[in-house]
Design an enzyme around this catalytic site. Sequence first.
Site, mmCIF file in Angstrom:
data_model
loop_
_atom_site.group_PDB
_atom_site.id
_atom_site.type_symbol
_atom_site.label_atom_id
_atom_site.label_comp_id
_atom_site.label_asym_id
_atom_site.label_seq_id
_atom_site.Cartn_x
_atom_site.Cartn_y
_atom_site.Cartn_z
ATOM 1 C CB THR A 155 -30.083 -11.861 -1.394
ATOM 2 O OG1 THR A 155 -31.482 -11.712 -1.649
ATOM 3 C CG2 THR A 155 -29.879 -12.438 -0.007
ATOM 4 C CG HIS B 61 -24.479 -10.595 -4.751
ATOM 5 N ND1 HIS B 61 -25.644 -11.295 -5.024
ATOM 6 C CD2 HIS B 61 -24.743 -9.294 -5.065
ATOM 7 C CE1 HIS B 61 -26.559 -10.465 -5.489
ATOM 8 N NE2 HIS B 61 -26.043 -9.242 -5.514
ATOM 9 C CG HIS B 62 -27.697 -15.984 -1.198
ATOM 10 N ND1 HIS B 62 -27.203 -17.216 -1.574
ATOM 11 C CD2 HIS B 62 -28.559 -16.222 -0.162
ATOM 12 C CE1 HIS B 62 -27.734 -18.159 -0.812
ATOM 13 N NE2 HIS B 62 -28.551 -17.585 0.053
ATOM 14 C CB ALA B 63 -26.377 -13.547 -7.341
#
Length: 215
Positions: free
Chosen positions: A25, A188-190
């Site tokens: 994501t 980056h949603h991580a």
Amino acid sequence: MTFNIIKLENWDRKEYFEHYFNQQTTYSITKEIDITLFKDMIKKKGYEIYPSLIYAIMEVVNKNKVFRTGINSENKLGYWDKLNPLYTVFNKQTEKFTNIWTESDNNFTSFYNNYKNDLFEYKDKEEMFPKKPIPENTIPISMIPWIDFSSFNLNIGNNSSFLLPIITIGKFYSENNKIYIPVALQLHHAVCDGYHASLFINEFQDIIKKVDDWI
């Protein structure tokens, strides 16, 4: 450069990282930044806007560990002590661009001089990456000076382990006696949530407004 390993099993973001990394994501956010005072000050001092914006971006990035968190060439999760900008330079004759990196420096004058030296050395090279080797601890920055935009999105291929932010700047424009530039931030949603996107935008706007403190 120093890369500090993050032990995932002990990381307080483990659950979020695994969820969003597995989903791959990413997201982007675009915000207009008021550069009225900044542009005037840069012009008075005889500096160029692009490297001055790059310096301001790197001040925010290197201040916050979350924007320096990534995966290195050994596939290890961690964060670099410092990142350097890898920025695009357009060649009017070929209508292509090169990517040049310059060593980050907390001192604006030192960074600006290093930028100008690198630009002189590599801007006319007909290569995508003329300055080699490229260190791992670089962050992509580019400018699209021909248009202003209200949104901008970059997509890196599936299964990518690239976690660092990508910053894109647009053409500045005037509105209600103020001057703005659009700044697009790809995350980056991580490793970065909406809070961190807001943190970047707010701190970037703040350093731009306080240009007197560092120029």
